[in-house]
Design an enzyme around this catalytic site. Sequence first.
Site, PDB file in Angstrom:
ATOM      1  N   MET A 153       0.899  -1.189   0.096  1.00 36.77           N
ATOM      2  CA  MET A 153       0.055   0.080   0.023  1.00 36.77           C
ATOM      3  C   MET A 153       1.048   1.377  -0.038  1.00 36.77           C
ATOM      4  SD  MET A 153      -3.136   1.070  -0.304  1.00 36.77           S
ATOM      5  CE  MET A 153      -4.320   0.138   0.453  1.00 36.77           C
ATOM      6  N   GLY A 154       1.469   1.617  -1.039  1.00 32.37           N
ATOM      7  CA  GLY A 154       2.089   2.736  -1.462  1.00 32.37           C
ATOM      8  C   GLY A 154       1.315   3.723  -2.088  1.00 32.37           C
ATOM      9  N   ARG A 155       1.952   4.725  -2.763  1.00 34.99           N
ATOM     10  CA  ARG A 155       1.212   5.617  -3.576  1.00 34.99           C
ATOM     11  C   ARG A 155       0.346   5.231  -4.591  1.00 34.99           C
ATOM     12  NH1 ARG A 155       6.300   8.138  -3.264  1.00 34.99           N
ATOM     13  NH2 ARG A 155       6.354  10.321  -2.067  1.00 34.99           N
ATOM     14  N   ILE A 156       0.915   3.986  -5.465  1.00 35.15           N
ATOM     15  CA  ILE A 156      -0.069   3.668  -6.410  1.00 35.15           C
ATOM     16  C   ILE A 156      -1.054   2.537  -5.806  1.00 35.15           C
ATOM     17  CG2 ILE A 156       0.158   1.948  -8.239  1.00 35.15           C
ATOM     18  CD1 ILE A 156       3.176   2.808  -8.833  1.00 35.15           C
ATOM     19  N   THR A 235       0.779  -4.856 -11.559  1.00 36.49           N
ATOM     20  CA  THR A 235       1.495  -4.087 -12.457  1.00 36.49           C
ATOM     21  C   THR A 235       2.759  -3.472 -11.759  1.00 36.49           C
ATOM     22  OG1 THR A 235       0.114  -2.153 -11.064  1.00 36.49           O
ATOM     23  CG2 THR A 235      -0.619  -2.934 -13.161  1.00 36.49           C
ATOM     24  N   ARG A 237       6.245  -5.481 -10.789  1.00 36.29           N
ATOM     25  CA  ARG A 237       7.286  -6.208 -11.351  1.00 36.29           C
ATOM     26  C   ARG A 237       6.930  -7.666 -11.647  1.00 36.29           C
ATOM     27  NH1 ARG A 237       9.200  -2.000 -12.337  1.00 36.29           N
ATOM     28  NH2 ARG A 237      11.138  -1.165 -11.962  1.00 36.29           N
ATOM     29  N   GLU A 266      10.729 -10.327 -19.427  1.00 36.32           N
ATOM     30  CA  GLU A 266       9.855  -9.063 -20.188  1.00 36.32           C
ATOM     31  C   GLU A 266      11.047  -8.596 -21.046  1.00 36.32           C
ATOM     32  OE1 GLU A 266       8.681  -4.963 -18.556  1.00 36.32           O
ATOM     33  OE2 GLU A 266       7.600  -6.779 -17.420  1.00 36.32           O
ATOM     34  N   HIS A 285       3.799  -3.428 -20.196  1.00 35.74           N
ATOM     35  CA  HIS A 285       4.501  -2.663 -19.150  1.00 35.74           C
ATOM     36  C   HIS A 285       4.204  -1.210 -19.684  1.00 35.74           C
ATOM     37  CE1 HIS A 285       8.123  -2.436 -15.901  1.00 35.74           C
ATOM     38  NE2 HIS A 285       7.030  -1.852 -15.744  1.00 35.74           N
TER      39      HIS A 285
END
Length: 321
Positions: A153-156, A235, A237, A266, A285
């Site tokens: 639960m960071g900014r994104i 979304t 890694r 990737e 990505h």
Amino acid sequence: MKIFISKKIPKAATDLLKHHGHIVSMYDKEDEISVQDLIDQCQKNEALLFSGKNKLDADFFKSCSHLKAIALMSVGYDNVAVDIAATYTIPVSNTPGVLSKATSDIAFLLMLAVSRNAFMMHRFIADDQWSLANRAENLGIELYGKTLGIFGMGRIGYELAKKAKGVYDMNIIYHSRSQKPELEKELHAMYVDFDKLVCESDVISVHSNLSEETEGIFDSEVFRKMKDSAIFINTARGGIHNEKDLITALKQQQIWGAGLDVTDPEPMQPDNPLLKMRNVAVLPHIGSATTETREAMAIMAAENLIAIAEGKKMPQQIIPD
């Protein structure tokens, strides 16, 4: 300073560097610069503005120990040996914050696309099979009132939680390195342990850093614990989920669907079975791929290098763990 840029970036950032008197050179081909070419170019310059998938490892820093700074045009820095850079007193910065909304948009897009079988429906149209779209086995599922589990639960993660709460009134649970009391009040969210997140979420969305703790954490054991109606979204890694185990979980209907903006490896191979599966959506990505966000990231990276040239600390300097 003489600054090398490893990939084409928005002109606003190169103009800013030149305005401050810096000499800029840039790798302007469409392919990824090779590690050796990157080293060769860095040896001719004093600083690096880096965007790409190459690993800046011990060998790189040994060869480029003279660098005054490295500004990454990314939030993630798992491909950079920041601790080794510190031993050579080379500060490294990233670009947090500016891509949070754009990346959360992609997570939201994938969540909705998977829940309504959007990619599969498009394939039906392309294959002139419109009649298959409304069969009972191809119906989607609704997100209203379902439980969204955020891993990291960071900014994104926060931006996605806001969207999910506002649009679908989803219940928000999360697992993160630290608890977020203010966020819990704002979104009526609940902090849970990892096992509860896995077992109770209708949608799990991954937004953590890739580290020794998180690498491959979403494996066969975890997918078996998830609801068979659950959707897995990543979304962050590709290395955070075990792709072979994810494919098995989807084939055996242990989970309902998956949406990926990151893969491992990737880019993925064109014959990867995920590209043909129902209830799976894969993107290349593109979390930060908007004109506004990429320009903001490039300018932030440039500002970090300008700060170093002026004898200041980089505003977004990464502190090694």
